[in-house]
Design an enzyme around this catalytic site. Structure first.
Site: not given
Ligand code: NAP
Length: 281
Positions: A48, A92, A115
């Site tokens: 990422k 994460q 997200d």
């Protein structure tokens, strides 16, 4: 059979993000939080960060000890929510067992939830309001559109009903005017349903489970699964999906490969969402 090239399409999307950022002088900044040192999570986080660098997005890295408390993590998120410079926040998953994931994800401001996992983002998607869409299903819609595959009016069947793939996938296909059926492990006579699909999205998390007995001739098959293989026992192959590719390719009109299908799209859509976050601000 057409191979849907996720690698090429994801590069196209990252290039579009980069060009927009360069051309309009946009300042986008993604805060990436990693708690603990899970090896798979570390690889995802590094990928990422690399994608951010490629696109001209600043990445702010928060690598916290496994012992970090829920309260400490909530305080960090609160600080990042209030920081005008930060346009996207990502935590994460999975988090260590002593931290409540739902509380953490829901603490991220909806305007920075790139997200798209928080209840507010999911709710916005359900009622067709503006909000961030979960990157993997959003990437699948881009794969279909950019491969010239019509969704409107088509019979779309999804195998798997997880919060991050199956359910948002259903909402997105519906938004594109597909006729959608969501199936799961309790679905009876599942092949009778999957064999009606013009577009079959497979997200069951079981290596090579879906063979040609699940697929209608001419169907488009999207394989979301990712599983590691022992290359020595698999003719050098390191990864496979939820679909038995060699068997299904005889019937399908188009398919995503693993690797190089859905996987690269997830990060590309994260970059797209981070740009969107900066633009909405
Ligand atoms: P998950 O949370 O484990 O959900 C799996 C779903 O499949 C569940 O809804 C389950 O039904 C259903 N299922 C299991 N066995 C089934 C069967 N025999 N027939 C029909 N449905 C069945 O998995 P996920 O997070 O959605 O991920 C799915 C796969 O995609 C995994 O391989 C994961 O690694 C991969 N993935 C890839 C990406 C990417 O970027 N490419 C992103 C996310 C996930 P129940 O609800 O009834 O248990």
């Amino acid at each position: 059979m057409n191979i849907i090239d996720g690698k090429a399409i994801s590069t196209q999307i990252k290039d579009e993000v980069r060009e927009k950022i360069e051309r309009d002088g946009i300042k986008a900044s993604l805060a990436v939080i990693l708690v603990g040192q899970d090896p798979a999570s570390t690889v995802y986080v590094n990928n990422k960060k690399k994608a951010c660098e490629y696109c001209g997005i600043e990445s702010l890295s928060y690598e916290l000890a496994e012992s970090t408390s829920e309260e400490e993590l909530l305080q960090l998120i609160d600080r990042l929510n209030k920081d005008d410079k930060v346009t996207g926040i990502l935590c994460q998953l999975p988090l260590p067992k002593h931290i409540n994931e739902e509380r953490i994800i829901d603490a991220i401001s909806p305007s920075k939830d790139v997200d798209g996992f928080s209840k507010l983002s999911v709710g916005a998607l359900s009622v067709g309001a503006k909000g961030f869409v979960s990157c993997t299903p959003a990437g699948i819609i881009e794969l279909l559109k950019r491969s010239g595959i019509e969704i409107s009016g088509k019979r779309c069947v999804i195998m798997g009903r997880s919060n991050i793939v199956g359910k948002p996938m259903a909402m997105l296909l519906l938004r594109e005017n597909g006729t959608v059926t969501l199936t799961h492990s309790k679905t009876e006579n599942i092949r009778e349903i999957t064999k009606t699909a013009d577009i079959l999205v497979v997200a069951v998390g079981k290596p090579k489970m879906v063979d040609s007995s699940y697929v209608k001739e001419g169907a488009v098959v999207i394989d979301v699964g990712i599983h590691r293989l022992d290359p020595e026992k698999n003719n050098g192959k390191k990864l496979c999906g939820d679909v038995d590719y060699e068997d299904v390719e005889k019937l399908a009109s188009a398919m995503t490969p693993v690797p190089g299908g859905v996987g690269p799209m997830t990060i590309a859509m994260l970059m797209y969402n981070t740009l969107e976050g900066a633009l909405r601000r």
